[in-house]
Write a protein that holds these residues in place. Structure first.
Motif, PDB file in Angstrom:
ATOM      1  N   GLY A  55       0.811  -1.209   0.000  1.00  0.00           N
ATOM      2  CA  GLY A  55       0.000   0.000   0.000  1.00  0.00           C
ATOM      3  C   GLY A  55       0.847   1.262   0.000  1.00  0.00           C
ATOM      4  O   GLY A  55       0.519   2.245  -0.679  1.00  0.00           O
ATOM      5  N   LEU A  56       1.958   1.246   0.741  1.00  0.00           N
ATOM      6  CA  LEU A  56       2.836   2.413   0.786  1.00  0.00           C
ATOM      7  C   LEU A  56       3.502   2.651  -0.564  1.00  0.00           C
ATOM      8  O   LEU A  56       3.613   3.797  -1.025  1.00  0.00           O
ATOM      9  CB  LEU A  56       3.903   2.221   1.867  1.00  0.00           C
ATOM     10  CG  LEU A  56       3.401   2.140   3.307  1.00  0.00           C
ATOM     11  CD1 LEU A  56       4.544   1.787   4.242  1.00  0.00           C
ATOM     12  CD2 LEU A  56       2.754   3.453   3.729  1.00  0.00           C
ATOM     13  N   VAL A  57       3.944   1.561  -1.188  1.00  0.00           N
ATOM     14  CA  VAL A  57       4.560   1.687  -2.513  1.00  0.00           C
ATOM     15  C   VAL A  57       3.541   2.214  -3.521  1.00  0.00           C
ATOM     16  O   VAL A  57       3.855   3.081  -4.353  1.00  0.00           O
ATOM     17  CB  VAL A  57       5.130   0.334  -2.970  1.00  0.00           C
ATOM     18  CG1 VAL A  57       5.647   0.425  -4.405  1.00  0.00           C
ATOM     19  CG2 VAL A  57       6.252  -0.116  -2.039  1.00  0.00           C
ATOM     20  N   ALA A  58       2.307   1.705  -3.450  1.00  0.00           N
ATOM     21  CA  ALA A  58       1.254   2.162  -4.362  1.00  0.00           C
ATOM     22  C   ALA A  58       0.964   3.650  -4.161  1.00  0.00           C
ATOM     23  O   ALA A  58       0.780   4.395  -5.132  1.00  0.00           O
ATOM     24  CB  ALA A  58      -0.015   1.334  -4.146  1.00  0.00           C
ATOM     25  N   ALA A  59       0.931   4.096  -2.890  1.00  0.00           N
ATOM     26  CA  ALA A  59       0.693   5.510  -2.617  1.00  0.00           C
ATOM     27  C   ALA A  59       1.827   6.371  -3.162  1.00  0.00           C
ATOM     28  O   ALA A  59       1.591   7.459  -3.716  1.00  0.00           O
ATOM     29  CB  ALA A  59       0.543   5.726  -1.115  1.00  0.00           C
ATOM     30  N   LEU A  60       3.065   5.878  -3.033  1.00  0.00           N
ATOM     31  CA  LEU A  60       4.212   6.625  -3.539  1.00  0.00           C
ATOM     32  C   LEU A  60       4.165   6.714  -5.063  1.00  0.00           C
ATOM     33  O   LEU A  60       4.453   7.777  -5.642  1.00  0.00           O
ATOM     34  CB  LEU A  60       5.496   5.942  -3.082  1.00  0.00           C
ATOM     35  CG  LEU A  60       6.794   6.757  -3.114  1.00  0.00           C
ATOM     36  CD1 LEU A  60       6.653   8.035  -2.311  1.00  0.00           C
ATOM     37  CD2 LEU A  60       7.948   5.930  -2.578  1.00  0.00           C
ATOM     38  N   VAL A  61       3.791   5.619  -5.721  1.00  0.00           N
ATOM     39  CA  VAL A  61       3.661   5.617  -7.180  1.00  0.00           C
ATOM     40  C   VAL A  61       2.557   6.570  -7.614  1.00  0.00           C
ATOM     41  O   VAL A  61       2.696   7.320  -8.597  1.00  0.00           O
ATOM     42  CB  VAL A  61       3.384   4.191  -7.689  1.00  0.00           C
ATOM     43  CG1 VAL A  61       3.027   4.217  -9.179  1.00  0.00           C
ATOM     44  CG2 VAL A  61       4.599   3.302  -7.462  1.00  0.00           C
ATOM     45  N   LEU A  62       1.443   6.579  -6.872  1.00  0.00           N
ATOM     46  CA  LEU A  62       0.330   7.476  -7.204  1.00  0.00           C
ATOM     47  C   LEU A  62       0.755   8.940  -7.095  1.00  0.00           C
ATOM     48  O   LEU A  62       0.420   9.768  -7.956  1.00  0.00           O
ATOM     49  CB  LEU A  62      -0.847   7.198  -6.272  1.00  0.00           C
ATOM     50  CG  LEU A  62      -2.105   8.049  -6.489  1.00  0.00           C
ATOM     51  CD1 LEU A  62      -2.658   7.831  -7.900  1.00  0.00           C
ATOM     52  CD2 LEU A  62      -3.162   7.722  -5.445  1.00  0.00           C
ATOM     53  N   LEU A  63       1.507   9.272  -6.063  1.00  0.00           N
ATOM     54  CA  LEU A  63       1.996  10.642  -5.913  1.00  0.00           C
ATOM     55  C   LEU A  63       2.951  11.013  -7.044  1.00  0.00           C
ATOM     56  O   LEU A  63       2.936  12.153  -7.535  1.00  0.00           O
ATOM     57  CB  LEU A  63       2.705  10.788  -4.562  1.00  0.00           C
ATOM     58  CG  LEU A  63       1.813  10.787  -3.317  1.00  0.00           C
ATOM     59  CD1 LEU A  63       2.661  10.765  -2.052  1.00  0.00           C
ATOM     60  CD2 LEU A  63       0.896  12.005  -3.314  1.00  0.00           C
ATOM     61  N   ALA A  64       3.781  10.051  -7.451  1.00  0.00           N
ATOM     62  CA  ALA A  64       4.689  10.315  -8.567  1.00  0.00           C
ATOM     63  C   ALA A  64       3.903  10.592  -9.849  1.00  0.00           C
ATOM     64  O   ALA A  64       4.265  11.487 -10.636  1.00  0.00           O
ATOM     65  CB  ALA A  64       5.630   9.129  -8.765  1.00  0.00           C
ATOM     66  N   LEU A  65       2.828   9.850 -10.057  1.00  0.00           N
ATOM     67  CA  LEU A  65       1.984  10.082 -11.237  1.00  0.00           C
ATOM     68  C   LEU A  65       1.339  11.464 -11.181  1.00  0.00           C
ATOM     69  O   LEU A  65       1.233  12.154 -12.204  1.00  0.00           O
ATOM     70  CB  LEU A  65       0.909   8.999 -11.338  1.00  0.00           C
ATOM     71  CG  LEU A  65       1.410   7.585 -11.671  1.00  0.00           C
ATOM     72  CD1 LEU A  65       0.255   6.591 -11.638  1.00  0.00           C
ATOM     73  CD2 LEU A  65       2.090   7.572 -13.048  1.00  0.00           C
ATOM     74  N   VAL A  66       0.912  11.868  -9.984  1.00  0.00           N
ATOM     75  CA  VAL A  66       0.346  13.211  -9.835  1.00  0.00           C
ATOM     76  C   VAL A  66       1.382  14.267 -10.204  1.00  0.00           C
ATOM     77  O   VAL A  66       1.085  15.251 -10.892  1.00  0.00           O
ATOM     78  CB  VAL A  66      -0.152  13.424  -8.389  1.00  0.00           C
ATOM     79  CG1 VAL A  66      -0.539  14.890  -8.166  1.00  0.00           C
ATOM     80  CG2 VAL A  66      -1.337  12.518  -8.097  1.00  0.00           C
TER      81      VAL A  66
END
Length: 363
Positions: free
Chosen positions: A60-71
């Motif tokens: 979940g933490l990795v997914a959140a970090l990837v999502l922020l990078a996409l933003v």
């Protein structure tokens, strides 16, 4: 087999190196499989793909970090993905990251340390006084580390042998350390003098495109992971945080171990003081303002329980990177700082609620 008082005989915690998934249950509830058998339920034959996916550590933490990078790539594509910005994110995370490693140990051990920012400021001021700088950069580094470790040791003595509540003891240290830093510096910013450029070189010298302070941060993270997961000290930390009484019955000196946990946190503050001196070329009583909140928030987001007994270094660092990337995105998009604080507060609330739901689901 039980003793006359109905208690099971204590098993030495150090005799077995429990698997990573079991450490958070040392001295606590029985494993899920045993709980199911005791209740008369049949064990599940096989888990579905979604269940197996959810069991991947820190997914979940990795997914959140990837999502922020996409933003970031969508909102500011030219700036966010630039090499200079990525290096800036890592450099910003390095100082708080070193503090976060120490905070992770303390919280897993069932404590809390509110003084980390003030201790770092005191260490930076003490190391940049003219008397200390006259002996050169090596003495400055040693001074910062010793001041940090000493302040942490005082915290540990107050909590473990003085039997003070960790919140009160470290709050008192926060106030006292910040006041002492102001008194020593006369509320002025102290510059790193000529001849001590080796301190500044930690920020200006780059290896493979990264400043040296990022490598110092990486070394601290690796050392913290090894100590927590591969040593007796780490196993005892999980045991003390999970169930202090069971740890005591197993032969662990809980008070002494707690003292060393706070000393370790102070040591990390001393190292962080060296890094912030390198970044800013100064020592100041204003350094580290609210760093304790950022460090504790990163630890919580990383999955460490505030009640102790469960957590990981990797989770805390991922939580720190999430916070750092959020700060970077707000700056790049020109958003208000107050909105950034609101967003961080919401993230902390959501993280705690998810922790409680996870614990309820396990029980």
């Amino acid at each position: 087999m039980t003793d006359p008082q109905g208690r099971a005989p204590a098993t030495p915690v150090d005799a077995v190196d429990p698997p990573a998934g079991e450490r958070d249950r040392i001295g606590g509830a029985s494993p899920a499989g045993e709980h199911g058998r005791a209740a008369g339920h049949k064990p599940v034959a096989s888990a579905g793909p979604l269940t197996r996916l959810a069991e991947i550590p820190h997914l979940g933490l990795v997914a959140a970090l990837v999502l922020l990078a996409l933003v970031g790539l969508v909102t500011v594509p030219d700036t966010f993905a630039s090499t200079s910005n990525l290096v800036s994110i890592l450099a910003l995370a390095a100082t708080i990251g070193v503090i976060t490693v120490g905070a992770t140990f303390v919280i897993i051990g069932g404590g809390i340390d509110l003084s980390v920012g003030a201790v770092m400021a005191l260490a930076s001021v003490w190391a940049t006084t003219l008397a200390t700088q006259a002996y050169g950069p090596l003495v400055m580094i040693v001074c910062a580390v010793l001041v940090g470790a000493g302040a942490g040791l005082v915290n540990g003595l107050l909590v473990s042998y003085g039997r003070m509540v960790p919140f009160i003891a470290t709050l008192a240290m926060l106030v006292a350390a910040r006041g002492l830093a102001q008194r020593m510096s006369d509320r002025r910013t102290q510059l790193v003098q000529q001849g001590n450029e080796a301190i500044v070189a930690l920020s200006t010298t780059r290896v493979l495109g990264l400043p040296l302070l990022v490598y110092v941060f990486a070394l601290v993270v690796v050392a913290g992971w090894v100590v927590l997961n591969r040593t007796t000290f780490g196993r005892r930390t999980y045991a003390v945080g999970g169930n202090p009484e069971a740890a005591r019955l197993a032969g662990i000196d809980v008070r002494r171990h707690t003292m060393w946990l706070y000393a370790l946190s102070g040591l990390c503050c001393g190292i962080a003081a060296v890094l912030i001196m390198a970044r800013t070329t100064t020592g100041s009583s204003t350094h580290g303002d609210l760093y304790e909140l950022d460090a504790i928030a990163a630890v919580i987001i990383g999955g460490t329980l505030l009640t102790g007994g469960r957590g990981s270094i990797i989770g805390s660092i991922l939580g720190l990177l999430i916070f750092t990337v959020i700060t970077n995105l707000f700056i790049l998009n020109g958003l208000n700082t107050s909105d950034q604080l609101i967003a961080k507060g919401l993230i902390i609330v959501v993280a705690v609620l998810l922790q409680r739901r996870s614990l309820t689901f396990r029980t």
